[in-house]
Design an enzyme around this catalytic site. Structure first.
Site, PDB file in Angstrom:
ATOM      1  N   GLY A  92       0.796  -1.220   0.000  1.00 39.72           N
ATOM      2  CA  GLY A  92       0.000   0.000   0.000  1.00 39.72           C
ATOM      3  C   GLY A  92       0.829   1.272   0.000  1.00 39.72           C
ATOM      4  N   GLY A  93       2.088   1.155  -0.426  1.00 41.55           N
ATOM      5  CA  GLY A  93       2.923   2.351  -0.519  1.00 41.55           C
ATOM      6  C   GLY A  93       3.530   2.786   0.797  1.00 41.55           C
ATOM      7  CG  HIS A 120       3.936   5.268  -3.437  1.00 46.21           C
ATOM      8  ND1 HIS A 120       4.718   5.369  -4.551  1.00 46.21           N
ATOM      9  CD2 HIS A 120       4.582   5.932  -2.453  1.00 46.21           C
ATOM     10  CE1 HIS A 120       5.816   6.065  -4.263  1.00 46.21           C
ATOM     11  NE2 HIS A 120       5.746   6.428  -2.994  1.00 46.21           N
ATOM     12  CG  ASN A 179      -0.966  -7.398  -4.834  1.00 45.89           C
ATOM     13  OD1 ASN A 179      -0.378  -7.187  -3.780  1.00 45.89           O
ATOM     14  ND2 ASN A 179      -0.998  -6.526  -5.811  1.00 45.89           N
ATOM     15  NE  ARG A 185      -4.057  -7.823  -1.717  1.00 44.29           N
ATOM     16  CZ  ARG A 185      -4.175  -6.816  -2.555  1.00 44.29           C
ATOM     17  NH1 ARG A 185      -5.226  -6.759  -3.353  1.00 44.29           N
ATOM     18  NH2 ARG A 185      -3.274  -5.859  -2.642  1.00 44.29           N
ATOM     19  CB  VAL A 199      -8.999  -2.469  -5.383  1.00 42.56           C
ATOM     20  CG1 VAL A 199     -10.072  -1.390  -5.460  1.00 42.56           C
ATOM     21  CG2 VAL A 199      -8.467  -2.600  -3.966  1.00 42.56           C
ATOM     22  NE  ARG A 242      -8.278   1.460  -6.793  1.00 47.75           N
ATOM     23  CZ  ARG A 242      -7.346   0.782  -6.129  1.00 47.75           C
ATOM     24  NH1 ARG A 242      -7.069   1.111  -4.867  1.00 47.75           N
ATOM     25  NH2 ARG A 242      -6.692  -0.205  -6.703  1.00 47.75           N
TER      26      ARG A 242
END
Lengths: 70, 443
Positions: B164-165, B235, B289, B291, B294, B337
């Site tokens: 997540g940066g 990020h 990732n 999973r 998003v 988003r």
């Protein structure tokens, strides 16, 4: 008595100052974590810190004070 | 197939998973914190359980409480969504111990990919290009500086356990690197419980391109094509699209091949994403990732494959419902988003949603975790909803998205809608001339 308040609700992640420290207006005094983001808390006015009112890890609401200044 | 799935997440992704479960005729169980009692996901699920106070460690990450719910509700599988417990190997092991299927990859895969240093090593060995960098964590600021002098500035300093940066910073010279080393070591320790940092060469203006993969327990691994996620702030991605345009056919083939090679080297099961940085005609592994992402909807819109359904199918031991040759892509899809944040400073902005309107239409898909009346609290991620718009080509999709965003309205708190509208009108975005520096350079 001057206080340093937070402008946004969040988790108090880091206190950067402690009792007795001198702070300048505009200086970063703490870091809040809100919505997974780090938000720096700046002192609006300068002075010596007389009391630390919150502990790291505590949840603070908008407008609550973190420090009391002399 | 499963009869009841527990979703250990919240917001739009919990709602999204509920939708696919419903389509498969599977009952859903939600968990909610006290702050989410009236949340959309709480009301959409067939059953919902209170798991504790708002803070994530006491609720959404409270593993003992979650397994108590799993037992009480008698579920046969758990879907983790993204974030929270989705990449936590200990949690997956606990699922195995409790005889509940975890809808995701194996804990071994997760452990290798969860640590960026071991992920780099694994990918290098599997023949996937990685960025020049340290093979092991750097022990001190001095060691970082001496290594940076070898590979040349700018360099990217990263937390081995990061995401997540967070704990990631670009440094242009020795002074900046030393400073970044100390502050990021503290931050990484606090966030991830490990202050371990490593260095990579930083590219000047790369694009972020990722490849969606999915594998089943029978050993089939396919890719669902690539996404361009170069529009980022802090990020973090803000706008994603599929397919990624402007890449040569040769480069695309190599990217997809690398993604498949990577997934096969892990005997990868379930959905995953290989992230790459692309500059000129070269690409470098960034991270995997393990999973659901998003931005998975843009891939769903262009391929017609419901990734969440496939995740559930393969976790139940079934074969993927499509093979590589059957995956066809049509048109273009863009996701924006919608965050509860100031559109200029990107600072979060909690509050209560008074008006929430996104137009409906054949080309418009809304994945939302909120509605009018939802209270958006400071406890969680600021993502409110994702607006996904399709078109017959990119030009058409951009036009549809411009119209959709212009007709959308959210009131009661600050959102990034004005920012998204501006990006959609920006000549460089319209002409598909973007790199990961786009937001920094233009806003």
């Amino acid at each position: 008595m001057a206080k340093i308040e937070v402008s946004m609700a969040g988790n108090l992640w880091k206190l950067l100052k402690q009792e007795g420290d001198e702070v300048q207006a505009g200086e970063e005094v703490a870091i809040l974590e809100s919505m997974k983001m780090e938000i720096p808390v700046e002192a609006e006015s300068g002075g010596a810190i007389k009391a630390v009112l919150k502990a790291e890890g505590e949840f603070v609401d908008e407008g609550e004070a973190l420090f009391e200044l002399e | 197939m499963f009869t009841k799935i527990l979703i250990v997440n919240r917001g739009e992704i919990a709602c999204r998973v509920i939708q696919s479960c419903r389509a498969l005729g599977i009952k859903t169980v939600a968990i909610y914190s006290e702050a989410d009692r009236d949340a959309l996901h709480t009301s959409l699920a067939d059953e919902a359980y209170d798991v504790g106070p708002p803070r994530v460690f006491e609720s959404y990450l409270n593993v003992d409480k979650i397994f108590a719910v799993a037992k009480e509700a008698n579920v046969d599988a758990i879907h983790p969504g993204y974030g929270f417990l989705s990449e936590n190997a200990d949690f997956v092991n606990r699922c195995l111990k409790e005889n509940i299927v975890f809808i995701g990859p194996s804990p071994e895969t997760m452990t290798i990919m969860g640590d960026k240093v071991s992920a780099r090593k694994h990918m290098k060995a599997a023949g996937v290009p990685v960025m020049p960098g340290t093979d092991d964590p750097v022990a001190s600021a001095e060691a970082a500086v001496s290594f940076a002098e070898e590979i040349g500035y700018p360099v990217m300093l990263k937390a081995a356990a990061g995401g997540g940066g967070i704990g990631m910073e670009k440094a242009a010279d020795a002074e900046a690197l030393e400073k970044a080393f100390h502050s990021n070591q503290r931050r990484a320790t606090s966030y991830f419980g490990s202050g371990s940092l490593y260095l990579e060469k930083a590219l000047e203006a790369p694009r972020h391109i990722e490849v969606q993969v999915i594998g089943d327990q029978i050993g089939n691994v396919i890719h669902l094509g690539e996404r361009d996620c170069s529009i980022q702030r802090r990020h973090q991605k803000v706008i994603e699209e599929a397919p990624a345009l402007g890449l040569s056919e040769d480069l695309l083939q190599r990217l997809r091949q690398a993604a498949i090679q990577a997934a096969e080297s892990l005997n990868y099961e379930n959905a995953g994403t290989l992230e790459f940085l692309v500059e000129d005609d070269a690409f470098y592994f960034l991270e995997m990732n393990t999973r659901l992402q998003v931005e998975h909807p843009v891939t769903e819109e262009v391929t017609g494959v419901d990734i969440v359904k496939e995740q559930i199918r393969v976790a139940a031991g079934k074969k993927l419902s499509v093979d590589q040759a059957q995956v066809k892509r049509h048109g273009h899809a863009i996701e924006t988003r919608v965050y509860a944040e100031d559109p200029k400073t990107f600072f979060p902005s909690p509050g209560t949603i008074e008006v929430f309107h996104v137009p409906e239409g054949e080309q418009i898909r809304l994945d939302t975790g909120v509605r009018a009346g939802t209270e958006v609290t400071p406890h969680y991620d600021p993502l409110l909803a994702k607006v996904i718009v399709s078109g017959k080509d990119r030009e058409d999709a951009v036009r549809n998205m411009q119209k959709t965003l212009n007709e959308s309205e959210i009131q009661g708190l600050k959102t990034n809608l004005p920012f998204l509208r501006e990006v959609l009108e920006h000549p460089d975005f319209v002409s598909s001339n973007v790199t990961i520096n786009f937001v920094k350079d233009h806003f």
